[in-house]
Motif scaffolding. Structure first.
Motif, PDB file in Angstrom:
ATOM      1  N   HIS A   1       0.838  -1.033  -0.066  1.00  0.00           N
ATOM      2  CA  HIS A   1      -0.035   0.009   0.121  1.00  0.00           C
ATOM      3  C   HIS A   1       0.768   1.168   0.011  1.00  0.00           C
ATOM      4  O   HIS A   1       0.579   2.433   0.522  1.00  0.00           O
ATOM      5  N   ILE A   2       1.928   1.188  -0.828  1.00  0.00           N
ATOM      6  CA  ILE A   2       2.960   2.174  -0.710  1.00  0.00           C
ATOM      7  C   ILE A   2       2.285   3.542  -1.374  1.00  0.00           C
ATOM      8  O   ILE A   2       2.976   4.722  -1.047  1.00  0.00           O
ATOM      9  N   GLU A   3       1.427   3.569  -2.237  1.00  0.00           N
ATOM     10  CA  GLU A   3       0.791   4.732  -2.745  1.00  0.00           C
ATOM     11  C   GLU A   3       0.175   5.536  -1.784  1.00  0.00           C
ATOM     12  O   GLU A   3      -0.039   6.673  -1.714  1.00  0.00           O
ATOM     13  N   ARG A   4      -0.239   4.835  -0.702  1.00  0.00           N
ATOM     14  CA  ARG A   4      -0.805   5.637   0.695  1.00  0.00           C
ATOM     15  C   ARG A   4       0.096   6.646   1.319  1.00  0.00           C
ATOM     16  O   ARG A   4      -0.156   7.387   2.191  1.00  0.00           O
ATOM     17  N   LEU A   5       1.585   6.207   1.305  1.00  0.00           N
ATOM     18  CA  LEU A   5       2.640   6.766   2.003  1.00  0.00           C
ATOM     19  C   LEU A   5       3.412   7.721   1.452  1.00  0.00           C
ATOM     20  O   LEU A   5       3.939   7.564   0.161  1.00  0.00           O
ATOM     21  N   ARG A   6       3.691   9.104   1.862  1.00  0.00           N
ATOM     22  CA  ARG A   6       4.647  10.134   1.394  1.00  0.00           C
ATOM     23  C   ARG A   6       5.606  10.378   2.495  1.00  0.00           C
ATOM     24  O   ARG A   6       5.205  10.326   3.594  1.00  0.00           O
ATOM     25  N   PHE A   7       6.816  10.628   1.821  1.00  0.00           N
ATOM     26  CA  PHE A   7       7.890  10.951   2.868  1.00  0.00           C
ATOM     27  C   PHE A   7       8.544  12.276   2.426  1.00  0.00           C
ATOM     28  O   PHE A   7       8.424  12.793   1.468  1.00  0.00           O
ATOM     29  N   ARG A   8       8.833  12.909   3.557  1.00  0.00           N
ATOM     30  CA  ARG A   8       9.731  14.356   3.289  1.00  0.00           C
ATOM     31  C   ARG A   8      11.116  13.822   3.040  1.00  0.00           C
ATOM     32  O   ARG A   8      11.707  12.990   3.460  1.00  0.00           O
ATOM     33  N   PRO A   9      11.730  14.835   2.286  1.00  0.00           N
ATOM     34  CA  PRO A   9      13.216  14.473   1.672  1.00  0.00           C
ATOM     35  C   PRO A   9      14.267  14.463   2.874  1.00  0.00           C
ATOM     36  O   PRO A   9      13.998  14.994   3.958  1.00  0.00           O
ATOM     37  N   LEU A  10      15.288  13.640   2.687  1.00  0.00           N
ATOM     38  CA  LEU A  10      16.392  13.366   3.715  1.00  0.00           C
ATOM     39  C   LEU A  10      17.561  13.263   3.002  1.00  0.00           C
ATOM     40  O   LEU A  10      17.930  12.298   2.590  1.00  0.00           O
ATOM     41  N   ALA A  11      18.465  14.275   3.215  1.00  0.00           N
ATOM     42  CA  ALA A  11      19.800  14.017   2.456  1.00  0.00           C
ATOM     43  C   ALA A  11      20.528  13.336   3.228  1.00  0.00           C
ATOM     44  O   ALA A  11      21.392  14.084   4.183  1.00  0.00           O
ATOM     45  N   LEU A  12      20.817  12.135   3.481  1.00  0.00           N
ATOM     46  CA  LEU A  12      21.479  11.341   4.157  1.00  0.00           C
ATOM     47  C   LEU A  12      21.967  10.268   3.549  1.00  0.00           C
ATOM     48  O   LEU A  12      21.255   9.552   2.752  1.00  0.00           O
ATOM     49  N   ARG A  13      23.111   9.762   3.783  1.00  0.00           N
ATOM     50  CA  ARG A  13      23.621   8.365   3.391  1.00  0.00           C
ATOM     51  C   ARG A  13      23.674   7.235   4.321  1.00  0.00           C
ATOM     52  O   ARG A  13      24.352   7.470   5.483  1.00  0.00           O
ATOM     53  N   VAL A  14      22.788   6.194   4.160  1.00  0.00           N
ATOM     54  CA  VAL A  14      22.758   5.154   5.074  1.00  0.00           C
ATOM     55  C   VAL A  14      23.050   4.000   4.740  1.00  0.00           C
ATOM     56  O   VAL A  14      23.052   3.628   3.350  1.00  0.00           O
ATOM     57  N   ALA A  15      23.505   2.857   5.585  1.00  0.00           N
ATOM     58  CA  ALA A  15      23.880   1.624   5.166  1.00  0.00           C
ATOM     59  C   ALA A  15      22.667   0.788   6.014  1.00  0.00           C
ATOM     60  O   ALA A  15      22.279   1.138   6.987  1.00  0.00           O
ATOM     61  N   VAL A  16      22.061  -0.158   5.081  1.00  0.00           N
ATOM     62  CA  VAL A  16      21.132  -1.090   5.492  1.00  0.00           C
ATOM     63  C   VAL A  16      21.539  -2.473   5.578  1.00  0.00           C
ATOM     64  O   VAL A  16      21.895  -3.065   4.815  1.00  0.00           O
ATOM     65  N   HIS A  17      21.660  -2.892   6.829  1.00  0.00           N
ATOM     66  CA  HIS A  17      22.068  -4.258   7.331  1.00  0.00           C
ATOM     67  C   HIS A  17      20.632  -5.054   7.515  1.00  0.00           C
ATOM     68  O   HIS A  17      19.872  -4.566   8.188  1.00  0.00           O
ATOM     69  N   VAL A  18      20.816  -6.048   6.533  1.00  0.00           N
ATOM     70  CA  VAL A  18      19.705  -6.819   6.530  1.00  0.00           C
ATOM     71  C   VAL A  18      19.907  -8.103   7.447  1.00  0.00           C
ATOM     72  O   VAL A  18      20.562  -9.073   6.916  1.00  0.00           O
ATOM     73  N   PRO A  19      19.160  -8.267   8.379  1.00  0.00           N
ATOM     74  CA  PRO A  19      19.489  -9.408   9.224  1.00  0.00           C
ATOM     75  C   PRO A  19      19.128 -10.677   8.484  1.00  0.00           C
ATOM     76  O   PRO A  19      18.475 -10.789   7.578  1.00  0.00           O
ATOM     77  N   CYS A  20      19.824 -11.995   8.959  1.00  0.00           N
ATOM     78  CA  CYS A  20      19.679 -13.020   8.224  1.00  0.00           C
ATOM     79  C   CYS A  20      18.200 -13.546   8.190  1.00  0.00           C
ATOM     80  O   CYS A  20      17.650 -14.050   7.221  1.00  0.00           O
ATOM     81  N   THR A  21      17.560 -13.297   9.334  1.00  0.00           N
ATOM     82  CA  THR A  21      15.983 -13.644   9.507  1.00  0.00           C
ATOM     83  C   THR A  21      15.256 -12.978   8.510  1.00  0.00           C
ATOM     84  O   THR A  21      13.994 -13.390   8.068  1.00  0.00           O
ATOM     85  N   GLN A  22      15.538 -11.643   8.200  1.00  0.00           N
ATOM     86  CA  GLN A  22      14.780 -10.789   7.436  1.00  0.00           C
ATOM     87  C   GLN A  22      15.020 -11.213   5.888  1.00  0.00           C
ATOM     88  O   GLN A  22      13.933 -11.497   5.311  1.00  0.00           O
ATOM     89  N   SER A  23      16.088 -11.587   5.636  1.00  0.00           N
ATOM     90  CA  SER A  23      16.387 -12.151   4.338  1.00  0.00           C
ATOM     91  C   SER A  23      15.913 -13.611   4.036  1.00  0.00           C
ATOM     92  O   SER A  23      15.333 -14.032   3.016  1.00  0.00           O
ATOM     93  N   ASN A  24      16.286 -14.462   5.081  1.00  0.00           N
ATOM     94  CA  ASN A  24      15.844 -16.008   4.795  1.00  0.00           C
ATOM     95  C   ASN A  24      14.418 -16.345   5.417  1.00  0.00           C
ATOM     96  O   ASN A  24      13.915 -17.394   4.857  1.00  0.00           O
ATOM     97  N   VAL A  25      13.951 -15.765   6.233  1.00  0.00           N
ATOM     98  CA  VAL A  25      12.714 -16.236   6.799  1.00  0.00           C
ATOM     99  C   VAL A  25      11.579 -15.092   6.549  1.00  0.00           C
ATOM    100  O   VAL A  25      10.564 -15.575   5.748  1.00  0.00           O
ATOM    101  N   ALA A  26      11.617 -13.930   6.658  1.00  0.00           N
ATOM    102  CA  ALA A  26      10.702 -12.803   6.166  1.00  0.00           C
ATOM    103  C   ALA A  26      10.606 -12.702   4.716  1.00  0.00           C
ATOM    104  O   ALA A  26       9.494 -12.402   4.119  1.00  0.00           O
ATOM    105  N   ARG A  27      11.773 -12.739   4.201  1.00  0.00           N
ATOM    106  CA  ARG A  27      12.064 -12.557   2.677  1.00  0.00           C
ATOM    107  C   ARG A  27      11.651 -11.052   2.368  1.00  0.00           C
ATOM    108  O   ARG A  27      10.781 -10.808   1.167  1.00  0.00           O
ATOM    109  N   SER A  28      11.543 -10.019   3.176  1.00  0.00           N
ATOM    110  CA  SER A  28      11.194  -8.869   3.083  1.00  0.00           C
ATOM    111  C   SER A  28      12.147  -7.682   2.722  1.00  0.00           C
ATOM    112  O   SER A  28      11.805  -6.501   2.674  1.00  0.00           O
ATOM    113  N   ASP A  29      13.365  -8.529   2.209  1.00  0.00           N
ATOM    114  CA  ASP A  29      14.458  -7.078   1.989  1.00  0.00           C
ATOM    115  C   ASP A  29      14.261  -6.286   1.000  1.00  0.00           C
ATOM    116  O   ASP A  29      14.400  -5.076   0.886  1.00  0.00           O
ATOM    117  N   ALA A  30      13.541  -6.822  -0.038  1.00  0.00           N
ATOM    118  CA  ALA A  30      13.013  -6.012  -1.469  1.00  0.00           C
ATOM    119  C   ALA A  30      12.115  -5.014  -0.912  1.00  0.00           C
ATOM    120  O   ALA A  30      11.909  -3.962  -1.412  1.00  0.00           O
TER     121      ALA A  30
END
Length: 399
Positions: free
Chosen positions: A276-305
């Motif tokens: 339902h991403i079309e319902r969400l709007r976000f303000r700009p944020l000029a920031l460089r971030v690293a995303v660590h995807v936990p093993c369980t998120q990648s292999n169990v939740a499969r929600s990294d995408a």
């Protein structure tokens, strides 16, 4: 596939082990095999040990169970296995057959699983300056479970942010129950508030379940009775919630919750939000971030995408993903307490990868991973802040 009540655990373990064709494709993605270079510390080696134990070909011994205890349960192997070996079930069944390891820090885990007591002790430790004088005591010497716990306890959780509250939808699409868990309900309270805000903005009604341990710590440490009691409590709380879906901000709970509630959609919030991403709007944020995807998120939740899709909706946000398997931070539930030296070695590789990205903030969805990584950063005198991705998304959400 769930074992039938009349099926002996030993037979079930042998059946699961027989699925392995010994191809070795799991070896390159196994963090402990990469750490030790030892066949016994690989999925293939552990399956062979489990099969021998189940068939009575060998007797349990400290040396034999050590590789099983070292396993992180990251499930990288299960994801790449061409034979479809149900490695997680085999590992949990084998550990239950052996029972909890003698070195398991039971008293620390008992505190973690009681959120109210954990919250009170955390405040007391900070008020008394415990991080300065406790290391002198025998149970908190370098390399001990107590010292590892203290390094996590000394960290500040996310400070309460100016998160906007989303109005309750007049006609919600569905009701979502939020499962707080144990450690997450204390350390990730801000992320839970963020989840409620974002899910409400996406059109869901959110109800909060009571905070308690889902049973993951017991299940993966061989305490079958404790895991069963937690599962029964999860089922009771779910029935009382009267919800359509169950979500948790900590992907480490997902597998255990799904086992307890077959037929229920159990997920982290990212999948529902991305739908339902079309319902969400976000303000700009000029920031460089690293995303660590936990093993369980990648292999169990499969929600990294789904997570990456949501973060990329924030204008001007530069998102860099920390390299994927065989990397693992080493937290892995109680592993960081039971084997702190091994956990630190695995964390060093992860932190080296993060530093090469030259970022201003580190995002990670799993509370154990984030605390473990933050403790490592603090040990390097790094000022890189850590945050749950949901907290960042809620801060930037624009009504």
């Amino acid at each position: 596939m769930i074992a039938m009540p009349f099926e002996k655990p030993q037979h079930r373990i042998a059946v699961l082990a027989d699925q392995c064709v010994q191809c070795g494709l799991c070896l390159p993605v196994c963090p402990t095999y990469g750490l030790d270079g030892n066949e016994a510390e690989s999925p293939r080696g552990r399956i062979a040990i489990a099969a021998a134990l189940a068939r009575g070909q060998v007797a349990p011994s400290p040396a034999l169970r050590e590789p099983l205890d070292h396993c992180l349960g990251c499930l990288n192997c299960q994801r790449v296995c061409p034979a479809g070996v149900q490695y997680e079930e085999l590992l949990v069944e084998t550990r239950a057959l052996l029972g909890p390891a003698p070195s398991r820090p039971g008293w620390l885990l008992a505190l973690v699983k009681r959120p109210a007591l954990s919250r009170w002790l955390r405040r007391l430790a900070r008020w008394t300056g415990a991080t300065y004088w406790l290391p002198a005591l025998p149970g908190f010497r370098a390399g001990s479970a107590g010292r590892a716990a203290l390094s996590l306890l000394a960290l500040k959780g996310e400070e309460r942010a100016a998160t906007r509250e989303a109005p309750t939808p007049a006609q919600p699409m569905a009701t979502v129950a939020l499962f707080p868990g144990c450690a997450a309900s204390v350390q990730d309270a801000e992320a839970e508030r963020a989840a409620q805000t974002l899910l409400g903005a996406a059109g869901f009604r959110v109800v909060r379940m009571p905070a308690f341990c889902c049973g993951a710590l017991d299940a993966h440490d061989g305490d079958a009775a404790g895991a069963a009691a937690s599962a029964a409590r999860v089922q009771q709380a779910w029935r009382a919630a009267g919800a359509d879906h169950l979500v948790t901000v900590t992907p480490g709970c997902l597998g255990t919750l799904r086992h307890a509630l077959p037929g229920v959609r159990v997920d982290d919030p990212y999948g529902l939000l991305a739908e339902h991403i079309e319902r969400l709007r976000f303000r700009p944020l000029a920031l460089r971030v690293a995303v660590h995807v936990p093993c369980t998120q990648s292999n169990v939740a499969r929600s990294d995408a789904a997570l990456m899709k949501l973060l990329q909706r924030v204008p001007e946000l530069n998102v860099q993903r920390v390299p994927a398997p065989p990397y693992c931070c080493g937290a892995a539930g109680s592993h960081v307490l039971q084997f702190p030296a091994r956990a630190s070695l695995l964390r060093e590789d992860m932190l080296s990868s993060i530093h090469t990205l030259d970022v201003q903030r580190l995002l990670s969805s799993n509370i154990g991973c984030r605390l473990h990584l933050a403790a490592g950063l603090a040990g390097q005198a790094s000022t890189l802040p850590t945050m749950h991705p949901l907290t960042l998304l809620a801060q930037q959400w624009e009504p």
